[in-house]
Design a protein around this motif. Structure first.
Motif, mmCIF file in Angstrom:
data_model
loop_
_atom_site.group_PDB
_atom_site.id
_atom_site.type_symbol
_atom_site.label_atom_id
_atom_site.label_comp_id
_atom_site.label_asym_id
_atom_site.label_seq_id
_atom_site.Cartn_x
_atom_site.Cartn_y
_atom_site.Cartn_z
ATOM 1 N N ASP A 97 -15.710 -38.981 9.141
ATOM 2 C CA ASP A 97 -15.656 -39.598 10.384
ATOM 3 C C ASP A 97 -15.276 -38.403 11.359
ATOM 4 O O ASP A 97 -15.881 -38.159 12.509
ATOM 5 C CB ASP A 97 -14.288 -40.431 10.836
ATOM 6 N N ALA A 98 -14.831 -37.465 10.766
ATOM 7 C CA ALA A 98 -14.703 -36.146 11.594
ATOM 8 C C ALA A 98 -14.237 -34.912 10.636
ATOM 9 O O ALA A 98 -13.739 -35.160 9.567
ATOM 10 C CB ALA A 98 -13.182 -36.324 12.361
ATOM 11 N N PRO A 99 -14.809 -33.566 11.038
ATOM 12 C CA PRO A 99 -14.757 -32.703 10.406
ATOM 13 C C PRO A 99 -13.058 -32.284 10.129
ATOM 14 O O PRO A 99 -12.469 -32.511 11.010
ATOM 15 C CB PRO A 99 -15.381 -31.387 10.719
ATOM 16 N N PRO A 100 -12.497 -31.738 9.028
ATOM 17 C CA PRO A 100 -11.222 -31.271 8.915
ATOM 18 C C PRO A 100 -10.945 -30.033 10.011
ATOM 19 O O PRO A 100 -9.637 -29.981 10.296
ATOM 20 C CB PRO A 100 -11.051 -30.421 7.385
ATOM 21 N N LEU A 101 -11.746 -29.055 10.448
ATOM 22 C CA LEU A 101 -11.465 -28.133 11.285
ATOM 23 C C LEU A 101 -12.482 -28.260 12.332
ATOM 24 O O LEU A 101 -13.585 -28.760 12.281
ATOM 25 C CB LEU A 101 -11.577 -26.711 10.643
ATOM 26 N N THR A 102 -12.038 -27.676 13.643
ATOM 27 C CA THR A 102 -12.714 -27.804 14.973
ATOM 28 C C THR A 102 -12.649 -26.416 15.329
ATOM 29 O O THR A 102 -11.841 -25.446 14.987
ATOM 30 C CB THR A 102 -12.367 -28.694 15.848
ATOM 31 N N GLY A 103 -13.295 -25.893 16.364
ATOM 32 C CA GLY A 103 -13.076 -24.565 16.976
ATOM 33 C C GLY A 103 -13.593 -23.365 16.317
ATOM 34 O O GLY A 103 -13.211 -22.237 16.176
ATOM 35 N N LEU A 104 -14.633 -23.639 15.188
ATOM 36 C CA LEU A 104 -15.239 -22.659 14.486
ATOM 37 C C LEU A 104 -16.313 -21.676 15.254
ATOM 38 O O LEU A 104 -16.723 -22.133 16.261
ATOM 39 C CB LEU A 104 -15.828 -23.082 13.145
ATOM 40 N N ARG A 105 -16.432 -20.456 14.856
ATOM 41 C CA ARG A 105 -17.449 -19.662 15.526
ATOM 42 C C ARG A 105 -18.800 -19.893 14.539
ATOM 43 O O ARG A 105 -18.626 -19.661 13.352
ATOM 44 C CB ARG A 105 -17.028 -18.166 15.645
ATOM 45 N N ARG A 129 -6.969 -21.287 4.619
ATOM 46 C CA ARG A 129 -6.245 -21.289 3.450
ATOM 47 C C ARG A 129 -5.307 -22.501 3.387
ATOM 48 O O ARG A 129 -4.617 -22.975 2.368
ATOM 49 C CB ARG A 129 -5.472 -19.982 3.142
ATOM 50 N N ARG A 130 -4.760 -22.808 4.807
ATOM 51 C CA ARG A 130 -4.032 -24.133 4.679
ATOM 52 C C ARG A 130 -4.567 -25.092 4.163
ATOM 53 O O ARG A 130 -4.017 -26.412 3.975
ATOM 54 C CB ARG A 130 -3.263 -24.382 6.027
ATOM 55 N N LEU A 131 -6.107 -25.466 4.201
ATOM 56 C CA LEU A 131 -6.743 -26.854 4.083
ATOM 57 C C LEU A 131 -6.678 -26.786 2.463
ATOM 58 O O LEU A 131 -6.838 -25.946 1.609
ATOM 59 C CB LEU A 131 -8.246 -26.632 4.456
ATOM 60 N N PRO A 132 -6.370 -28.207 1.982
ATOM 61 C CA PRO A 132 -6.595 -28.402 0.625
ATOM 62 C C PRO A 132 -7.967 -28.288 0.175
ATOM 63 O O PRO A 132 -9.052 -28.184 1.115
ATOM 64 C CB PRO A 132 -6.136 -29.892 0.238
#
Length: 321
Positions: free
Chosen positions: A5-13, A52-55
């Motif tokens: 439904d949504a990616p784990p992270l946003t605001g990537l370059r 690194r905080r992401l599983p």
């Protein structure tokens, strides 16, 4: 809510969104070498501490999301790629490449980024996902059970049918059997063996691994997620319980303490002390208690010694090194 439904992270370059000039490239290279920035996918960069905080499962899901923006419309993500999107955890390392399924006889080959699986696509249950498709949770679990070693297949199936998942189980055993029935012969024996051993109460992959090893080492299969009322009235859920032997077993993952600390507002040290108090209370109620950690699962001899030393019977000798 899943990572489909949504990616784990946003605001990537992303290079395609903001072309980098030469000074940007030099600065980016220094940041990557220092570890302050991580290359999450080709042309995609993220803060290293956040990454690194992401599983590991979430990192894999992010890579699938990034790939979905570049691949040919209609691409079918399957196996580990689909598992990450659905939140089906797996044992072992997540693969470096992303799994996609293609029609048998379609030609082409795996690449450094994609690992292709050929199949009769009419047999697969697919869900639309943007311009792409993803195999359903039931299909994904069956595909993994067919292609992975037994213990990893059981863990994947357990994850798909886990009844304690927020929002409910992703799939049911009848749905998995239906997907197996639609499959050709390849992998069927592995699938049916994993389905026969799967349990809806297995909360994480290490509990699944524990249960498989316990049986393979010749010990009786335990009940899982057994509820016990303590003397003070508190309800405790034991990972494993052998009613005939009045014996509790606990997998002691460190994540348990951090999760308990988050839920209660305690510090990790306070959570550890509270767990110790509960263990003491449980020991006063039952005849036996065993606790093991990840390293004990990686060396089955250690788990054997823990359970045998605590008095549980086994039908097999201690495994060789």
């Amino acid at each position: 809510m899943t990572w489909r439904d949504a990616p784990p992270l946003t605001g990537l370059r992303r290079r395609r969104d903001e072309p980098f000039d030469r000074p940007d490239e030099r600065r980016l290279r220094r940041e990557i070498e220092a570890g302050t920035v991580v290359r999450a996918a080709p042309g995609v960069f993220v803060d290293g501490a956040h990454w690194r905080r992401l599983p590991p499962m979430a990192r894999h899901a992010q890579r699938v999301w990034e790939a979905s923006l570049r691949v040919t419309p209609g691409t079918v993500f399957s196996h580990h790629a689909a598992a990450a999107l659905h939140g089906i955890d797996t044992l072992g390392d997540w693969p470096a490449r992303l799994d996609v399924s293609v029609e048998a006889g379609a030609g082409g080959r795996s690449t450094g980024l994609m690992r292709r699986h050929t199949r009769a696509m009419a047999e697969a249950e697919l869900l639309p996902w943007g311009d792409c498709f993803v195999t359903s949770p039931a299909q994904t679990a069956v595909d993994l059970a067919a292609s992975l070693p037994f213990v990893e297949g059981v863990a994947a199936v357990d994850q798909a049918i886990w009844g304690g998942r927020p929002g409910g189980a992703l799939a049911t055993v009848p749905q998995l059997r239906e997907r197996a029935a639609a499959r050709r012969r390849r992998g069927l024996a592995r699938i049916h063996r994993a389905l026969a051993f799967a349990r809806v109460g297995a909360a994480n992959v290490r509990e699944s691994q524990s249960r498989v090893l316990i049986v393979e080492l010749g010990f009786p299969e335990p009940e899982i997620q057994h509820r016990i009322r303590l003397a003070d009235g508190a309800l405790y859920v034991a990972d494993f319980f052998w009613p005939r032997h009045d014996h509790i077993g606990e997998f002691d993952g460190l994540g348990k303490y951090f999760a308990f600390a988050r839920e209660t507002g305690l510090t990790p040290v306070q959570a550890l002390a509270a767990e110790k108090d509960r263990e003491d209370a449980l020991r006063r109620l039952v005849g036996g208690f065993s606790r093991w950690r990840t390293g004990d699962l990686d060396d089955p001899r250690r788990l054997y010694d823990i359970l045998r030393g605590a008095g549980l019977p086994t039908s097999r000798p201690r495994p060789l090194g």
